[in-house]
Motif scaffolding. Structure first.
Motif, PDB file in Angstrom:
ATOM      1  N   GLU A 182       1.728   9.293   5.856  1.00  0.00           N
ATOM      2  CA  GLU A 182       2.195   7.837   6.112  1.00  0.00           C
ATOM      3  C   GLU A 182       1.412   7.055   6.920  1.00  0.00           C
ATOM      4  O   GLU A 182       0.708   6.104   6.855  1.00  0.00           O
ATOM      5  N   MET A 183       0.950   8.045   8.266  1.00  0.00           N
ATOM      6  CA  MET A 183      -0.058   7.557   9.111  1.00  0.00           C
ATOM      7  C   MET A 183      -1.307   7.342   8.343  1.00  0.00           C
ATOM      8  O   MET A 183      -2.125   6.373   8.695  1.00  0.00           O
ATOM      9  N   ALA A 184      -1.910   8.202   7.655  1.00  0.00           N
ATOM     10  CA  ALA A 184      -3.170   8.240   7.120  1.00  0.00           C
ATOM     11  C   ALA A 184      -3.135   6.900   6.199  1.00  0.00           C
ATOM     12  O   ALA A 184      -4.183   6.100   6.075  1.00  0.00           O
ATOM     13  N   LYS A 185      -2.082   6.752   5.382  1.00  0.00           N
ATOM     14  CA  LYS A 185      -2.035   5.411   4.633  1.00  0.00           C
ATOM     15  C   LYS A 185      -2.150   4.286   5.347  1.00  0.00           C
ATOM     16  O   LYS A 185      -3.117   3.143   4.958  1.00  0.00           O
ATOM     17  N   ILE A 186      -1.457   4.212   6.527  1.00  0.00           N
ATOM     18  CA  ILE A 186      -1.456   2.946   7.286  1.00  0.00           C
ATOM     19  C   ILE A 186      -2.954   2.755   8.016  1.00  0.00           C
ATOM     20  O   ILE A 186      -3.640   1.692   7.845  1.00  0.00           O
ATOM     21  N   ASN A 187      -3.586   3.765   8.306  1.00  0.00           N
ATOM     22  CA  ASN A 187      -4.826   3.722   8.885  1.00  0.00           C
ATOM     23  C   ASN A 187      -5.923   3.435   7.907  1.00  0.00           C
ATOM     24  O   ASN A 187      -6.921   3.111   8.123  1.00  0.00           O
ATOM     25  N   SER A 188      -5.620   3.671   6.637  1.00  0.00           N
ATOM     26  CA  SER A 188      -6.616   3.216   5.531  1.00  0.00           C
ATOM     27  C   SER A 188      -6.467   1.597   5.189  1.00  0.00           C
ATOM     28  O   SER A 188      -7.346   1.301   4.190  1.00  0.00           O
ATOM     29  N   ILE A 189      -5.442   0.782   5.469  1.00  0.00           N
ATOM     30  CA  ILE A 189      -5.437  -0.410   5.104  1.00  0.00           C
ATOM     31  C   ILE A 189      -6.171  -1.541   5.773  1.00  0.00           C
ATOM     32  O   ILE A 189      -6.495  -1.288   6.833  1.00  0.00           O
ATOM     33  N   ASP A 190      -6.824  -2.319   5.054  1.00  0.00           N
ATOM     34  CA  ASP A 190      -7.580  -3.434   5.204  1.00  0.00           C
ATOM     35  C   ASP A 190      -6.461  -4.564   5.658  1.00  0.00           C
ATOM     36  O   ASP A 190      -6.053  -5.385   4.789  1.00  0.00           O
ATOM     37  N   TYR A 191      -6.187  -4.718   7.093  1.00  0.00           N
ATOM     38  CA  TYR A 191      -5.064  -5.854   7.361  1.00  0.00           C
ATOM     39  C   TYR A 191      -5.954  -7.213   7.712  1.00  0.00           C
ATOM     40  O   TYR A 191      -5.465  -8.164   7.189  1.00  0.00           O
ATOM     41  N   ASN A 192      -6.749  -7.253   8.620  1.00  0.00           N
ATOM     42  CA  ASN A 192      -7.313  -8.429   8.925  1.00  0.00           C
ATOM     43  C   ASN A 192      -6.328  -9.361   9.811  1.00  0.00           C
ATOM     44  O   ASN A 192      -5.927 -10.600   9.475  1.00  0.00           O
ATOM     45  N   VAL A 193      -5.530  -8.775  10.865  1.00  0.00           N
ATOM     46  CA  VAL A 193      -4.430  -9.425  11.678  1.00  0.00           C
ATOM     47  C   VAL A 193      -4.914  -9.686  13.021  1.00  0.00           C
ATOM     48  O   VAL A 193      -6.160  -9.032  13.673  1.00  0.00           O
ATOM     49  N   GLU A 194      -4.360 -10.692  13.712  1.00  0.00           N
ATOM     50  CA  GLU A 194      -4.747 -10.988  14.930  1.00  0.00           C
ATOM     51  C   GLU A 194      -4.682  -9.782  16.079  1.00  0.00           C
ATOM     52  O   GLU A 194      -3.480  -9.118  15.752  1.00  0.00           O
ATOM     53  N   PRO A 195      -5.157  -9.721  17.035  1.00  0.00           N
ATOM     54  CA  PRO A 195      -5.073  -8.646  18.128  1.00  0.00           C
ATOM     55  C   PRO A 195      -3.736  -9.020  18.768  1.00  0.00           C
ATOM     56  O   PRO A 195      -3.407 -10.270  18.743  1.00  0.00           O
ATOM     57  N   TYR A 196      -3.161  -7.857  19.352  1.00  0.00           N
ATOM     58  CA  TYR A 196      -1.977  -7.951  19.950  1.00  0.00           C
ATOM     59  C   TYR A 196      -2.009  -7.089  21.397  1.00  0.00           C
ATOM     60  O   TYR A 196      -2.240  -5.914  21.174  1.00  0.00           O
ATOM     61  N   TYR A 197      -1.664  -7.666  22.414  1.00  0.00           N
ATOM     62  CA  TYR A 197      -1.757  -6.976  23.663  1.00  0.00           C
ATOM     63  C   TYR A 197      -0.230  -6.123  24.032  1.00  0.00           C
ATOM     64  O   TYR A 197       0.727  -6.656  24.001  1.00  0.00           O
ATOM     65  N   ASP A 198      -0.539  -4.711  23.834  1.00  0.00           N
ATOM     66  CA  ASP A 198       0.670  -3.683  24.007  1.00  0.00           C
ATOM     67  C   ASP A 198       0.262  -3.073  25.242  1.00  0.00           C
ATOM     68  O   ASP A 198      -0.736  -2.435  25.333  1.00  0.00           O
ATOM     69  N   ASN A 207       0.536  -1.030   0.060  1.00  0.00           N
ATOM     70  CA  ASN A 207      -0.128  -0.078   0.030  1.00  0.00           C
ATOM     71  C   ASN A 207       0.796   1.218   0.001  1.00  0.00           C
ATOM     72  O   ASN A 207       0.362   2.346   0.510  1.00  0.00           O
ATOM     73  N   GLU A 208       2.193   1.244  -0.303  1.00  0.00           N
ATOM     74  CA  GLU A 208       2.956   2.186  -0.715  1.00  0.00           C
ATOM     75  C   GLU A 208       3.415   3.156   0.417  1.00  0.00           C
ATOM     76  O   GLU A 208       3.698   4.068   0.536  1.00  0.00           O
ATOM     77  N   VAL A 209       3.165   2.511   1.867  1.00  0.00           N
ATOM     78  CA  VAL A 209       3.908   3.034   2.948  1.00  0.00           C
ATOM     79  C   VAL A 209       5.184   2.927   2.924  1.00  0.00           C
ATOM     80  O   VAL A 209       5.828   1.937   2.328  1.00  0.00           O
ATOM     81  N   LYS A 210       5.934   4.205   3.325  1.00  0.00           N
ATOM     82  CA  LYS A 210       7.546   4.164   3.156  1.00  0.00           C
ATOM     83  C   LYS A 210       8.121   3.261   4.401  1.00  0.00           C
ATOM     84  O   LYS A 210       8.500   3.742   5.213  1.00  0.00           O
ATOM     85  N   VAL A 211       8.137   1.873   3.936  1.00  0.00           N
ATOM     86  CA  VAL A 211       8.520   1.138   4.935  1.00  0.00           C
ATOM     87  C   VAL A 211       9.789   0.237   4.244  1.00  0.00           C
ATOM     88  O   VAL A 211       9.672   0.040   2.920  1.00  0.00           O
ATOM     89  N   PRO A 212      11.001  -0.083   4.794  1.00  0.00           N
ATOM     90  CA  PRO A 212      11.921  -0.767   3.930  1.00  0.00           C
ATOM     91  C   PRO A 212      11.613  -1.841   3.244  1.00  0.00           C
ATOM     92  O   PRO A 212      10.861  -2.750   3.987  1.00  0.00           O
ATOM     93  N   GLN A 213      11.837  -2.298   1.971  1.00  0.00           N
ATOM     94  CA  GLN A 213      11.569  -3.668   1.573  1.00  0.00           C
ATOM     95  C   GLN A 213      11.979  -4.784   2.040  1.00  0.00           C
ATOM     96  O   GLN A 213      13.074  -4.947   2.697  1.00  0.00           O
ATOM     97  N   LEU A 214      11.013  -5.538   2.216  1.00  0.00           N
ATOM     98  CA  LEU A 214      11.351  -6.999   2.846  1.00  0.00           C
ATOM     99  C   LEU A 214      11.772  -7.999   1.907  1.00  0.00           C
ATOM    100  O   LEU A 214      11.200  -8.032   0.872  1.00  0.00           O
TER     101      LEU A 214
END
Length: 280
Positions: free
Chosen positions: A93-109, A37-44
């Motif tokens: 970049e935040m707005a891009k992240i918040n617009s992505i449909d992820y569907n991942v498991e919850p995480y306790y932070d 989704n073109e977030v500026k994240v280093p390539q994996l």
């Protein structure tokens, strides 16, 4: 860890040994989605569909992932305030992240304010009285917030200086998606307000906050309830940082970054942010 090879430089992230395989795979999914989704994240990098590799050092097996090396500086180490241009770039970049449909498991932070009550009950008695009074005051105010009224999104959850890299061309890159979660998006905004906007000058801090919110609001429109409660959510973030860092300081070995965020938590509450400060 920086890895230098005959083909160039790479960034190696060593995964905590205590992290279950499912959590490791969760992180891979998040990184791939962000990159797609073109977030500026280093390539994996992957080999034959695999992204998690094993590295043996001193007879110990480490699980690692390999990413592009961003030639730049971790923004915590810059030891300066962010520019308006950098803040606006981060908001996008935040707005891009918040617009992505992820569907991942919850995480306790444990640092997330949706867990304020449980963390407060566990730790508030083990911090200094001055900090406890500050935290308790905000904890009592937070009870009037109805979190179910907030718009939900997948949020990075930790947009702070240490999770941002500024490259040689002035581009800002986002790293460390380990605590990404499906939560009210105002938490993302408040964390960033706390993590990248604060300075020693109140007027400059307020200007930074409005630059961040203004740019984000152009992309993801904020509603009235979100805007009304942002100052208190910001104070909750500040109080949670005081609670967690003061607890670490009093019960475990402290370190420089911990002291930094303890100081920032106190500074955040002293800002006395109000709805009148927000130009939305």
């Amino acid at each position: 860890m920086l890895l230098k090879t005959s083909n160039g430089k790479y960034f190696v992230k060593i995964l905590n040994k205590s992290r279950p395989k499912a959590e490791q795979e969760r992180l891979i999914k998040i990184l791939k989605k962000s990159i797609d989704n073109e977030v500026k994240v280093p390539q994996l990098y992957d080999v034959n569909g695999r992204n998690i590799f094993q590295l043996k050092i001193d007879n110990k097996i480490l699980n690692i992932i390999v990413m592009d090396y961003i030639d730049g500086t971790n923004m915590l180490l810059l030891e300066r305030d962010f520019t308006e241009t950098e803040i606006i770039d981060i908001a996008r970049e935040m707005a891009k992240i918040n617009s992505i449909d992820y569907n991942v498991e919850p995480y306790y932070d444990e640092w997330t304010i949706t867990h304020f009550e449980s963390e407060y009950n566990k730790k508030s008695n083990d911090i200094d009285i001055e900090d406890r009074l500050l935290v308790t005051n905000i904890y009592n105010q937070m009870k009037k917030i109805d979190f179910k009224k907030f718009k939900m999104a997948y949020i990075h959850g930790d947009i702070i200086k240490s999770n941002l890299i500024l490259d040689k061309n002035g581009n800002v890159w986002v790293i460390d998606f380990s605590v990404l979660n499906y939560l009210p998006r105002v938490i993302e905004l408040a964390v960033a307000m706390f993590g990248i906007c604060m300075t020693d000058d109140r007027d400059k801090t307020i200007s930074n906050i409005n630059s961040l919110l203004g740019e984000y609001n152009k992309i993801n429109k904020l509603d009235k309830y979100e805007i009304q409660n942002l100052p208190l959510i910001f104070n909750c973030i500040s109080a949670m940082n005081i609670l967690q860092t003061a607890y670490i300081k009093n019960t475990d070995e402290t370190f420089e970054e911990n002291e930094h965020w303890l100081s920032e938590g106190r500074k955040g509450l002293s800002l006395n942010l109000t709805i009148q400060d927000l130009k939305l």
